[in-house]
Design a protein around this motif. Structure first.
Motif, PDB file in Angstrom:
ATOM      1  N   ALA A  28       0.828  -1.206   0.000  1.00  0.00           N
ATOM      2  CA  ALA A  28       0.000   0.000   0.000  1.00  0.00           C
ATOM      3  C   ALA A  28       0.865   1.260   0.000  1.00  0.00           C
ATOM      4  N   LEU A  29       1.933   1.255   0.778  1.00  0.00           N
ATOM      5  CA  LEU A  29       2.831   2.411   0.817  1.00  0.00           C
ATOM      6  C   LEU A  29       3.561   2.588  -0.513  1.00  0.00           C
ATOM      7  N   PHE A  30       3.988   1.489  -1.104  1.00  0.00           N
ATOM      8  CA  PHE A  30       4.663   1.541  -2.397  1.00  0.00           C
ATOM      9  C   PHE A  30       3.726   2.151  -3.439  1.00  0.00           C
ATOM     10  N   GLU A  31       2.480   1.687  -3.464  1.00  0.00           N
ATOM     11  CA  GLU A  31       1.497   2.191  -4.429  1.00  0.00           C
ATOM     12  C   GLU A  31       1.155   3.660  -4.185  1.00  0.00           C
ATOM     13  N   ALA A  32       1.303   4.121  -2.960  1.00  0.00           N
ATOM     14  CA  ALA A  32       1.015   5.513  -2.618  1.00  0.00           C
ATOM     15  C   ALA A  32       2.196   6.442  -2.910  1.00  0.00           C
ATOM     16  N   GLY A  33       3.265   5.904  -3.488  1.00  0.00           N
ATOM     17  CA  GLY A  33       4.395   6.752  -3.868  1.00  0.00           C
ATOM     18  C   GLY A  33       5.574   6.710  -2.922  1.00  0.00           C
ATOM     19  N   PHE A  34       5.576   5.766  -1.993  1.00  0.00           N
ATOM     20  CA  PHE A  34       6.681   5.653  -1.047  1.00  0.00           C
ATOM     21  C   PHE A  34       7.676   4.575  -1.484  1.00  0.00           C
ATOM     22  N   ASP A  35       7.835   4.416  -2.795  1.00  0.00           N
ATOM     23  CA  ASP A  35       8.742   3.404  -3.322  1.00  0.00           C
ATOM     24  C   ASP A  35      10.210   3.717  -3.036  1.00  0.00           C
ATOM     25  N   ALA A  65       3.724  14.471   3.186  1.00  0.00           N
ATOM     26  CA  ALA A  65       4.092  13.057   3.308  1.00  0.00           C
ATOM     27  C   ALA A  65       3.243  12.359   4.376  1.00  0.00           C
ATOM     28  N   ILE A  66       2.957  13.048   5.460  1.00  0.00           N
ATOM     29  CA  ILE A  66       2.110  12.480   6.523  1.00  0.00           C
ATOM     30  C   ILE A  66       0.725  12.163   5.961  1.00  0.00           C
ATOM     31  N   LEU A  70      -0.888   8.437   5.703  1.00  0.00           N
ATOM     32  CA  LEU A  70      -2.122   8.101   6.418  1.00  0.00           C
ATOM     33  C   LEU A  70      -3.203   7.591   5.463  1.00  0.00           C
ATOM     34  N   ALA A  71      -3.226   8.133   4.247  1.00  0.00           N
ATOM     35  CA  ALA A  71      -4.199   7.671   3.257  1.00  0.00           C
ATOM     36  C   ALA A  71      -3.920   6.229   2.833  1.00  0.00           C
ATOM     37  N   ALA A  72      -2.666   5.805   2.892  1.00  0.00           N
ATOM     38  CA  ALA A  72      -2.286   4.457   2.468  1.00  0.00           C
ATOM     39  C   ALA A  72      -2.340   3.439   3.605  1.00  0.00           C
TER      40      ALA A  72
END
Length: 161
Positions: A28-35, A65-66, A70-72
């Motif tokens: 979920a974090l990866f998909e939210a742009g935290f790759d 970023a927070i 939180l959305a992910a």
């Protein structure tokens, strides 16, 4: 402090009890742009994200970023801490890739809480003298540049309870 290429900071979130798994969180974090983030799941009930993000103002960058994290994350997750704020000499030595003894040779501001230092106060003290530590501080400018915003966000968190 002059401009930095990116603000370096960490976000620590408390996760709701049960119903989540490590692989699902990282996906979920990866998909939210935290790759590009280092994701830590070593402490039960917590997830940490180490980030470098570009922008003009640290607090805006960190706040964005927070919100994205939180959305992910699972519903009910909440921000616990933004780093760097209160740091140990060991934390700073590791970040600067110097020994704690190299820091102890310098005149540092007094600790703020339980032997921890405010990262915001350390920058000037460590950059003021020539040598290996000063060069390392310049290389860690993005980390120190995020400290004041981290301190403000953490202060608001503590007031919210």
């Amino acid at each position: 402090m002059t401009e930095v290429e990116g603000f370096e900071f960490e976000l620590v979130f408390a996760l709701p009890e049960g119903g989540w798994e490590a692989e699902g969180l990282t996906d979920a974090l990866f998909e939210a742009g935290f790759d590009d983030a280092l994701i830590g799941l070593g402490a039960p009930g917590l997830v940490g994200l180490a980030l470098v993000r570009a922008g003009e103002e640290a607090e805006a960058v960190i706040t964005a970023a927070i919100g994205e994290a939180l959305a992910a994350l699972p519903r009910g997750s909440r921000l616990r801490e933004v780093k760097p704020d209160l740091v140990s000499q060991g934390d700073v030595a590791a970040r600067l890739r110097v020994t704690r003894q190299a820091l102890q040779k310098r005149a540092l501001p007094p600790p703020s809480l339980g032997g921890l230092y405010r990262a915001t106060e350390l920058f000037a003290a460590l950059e003021s003298r020539p040598g290996k530590v000063r060069e390392a501080v310049r290389q860690a400018r993005g980390w120190f540049a995020a400290a004041e915003a981290a301190q403000r966000i953490n202060a608001r968190l503590s007031l919210e309870g």
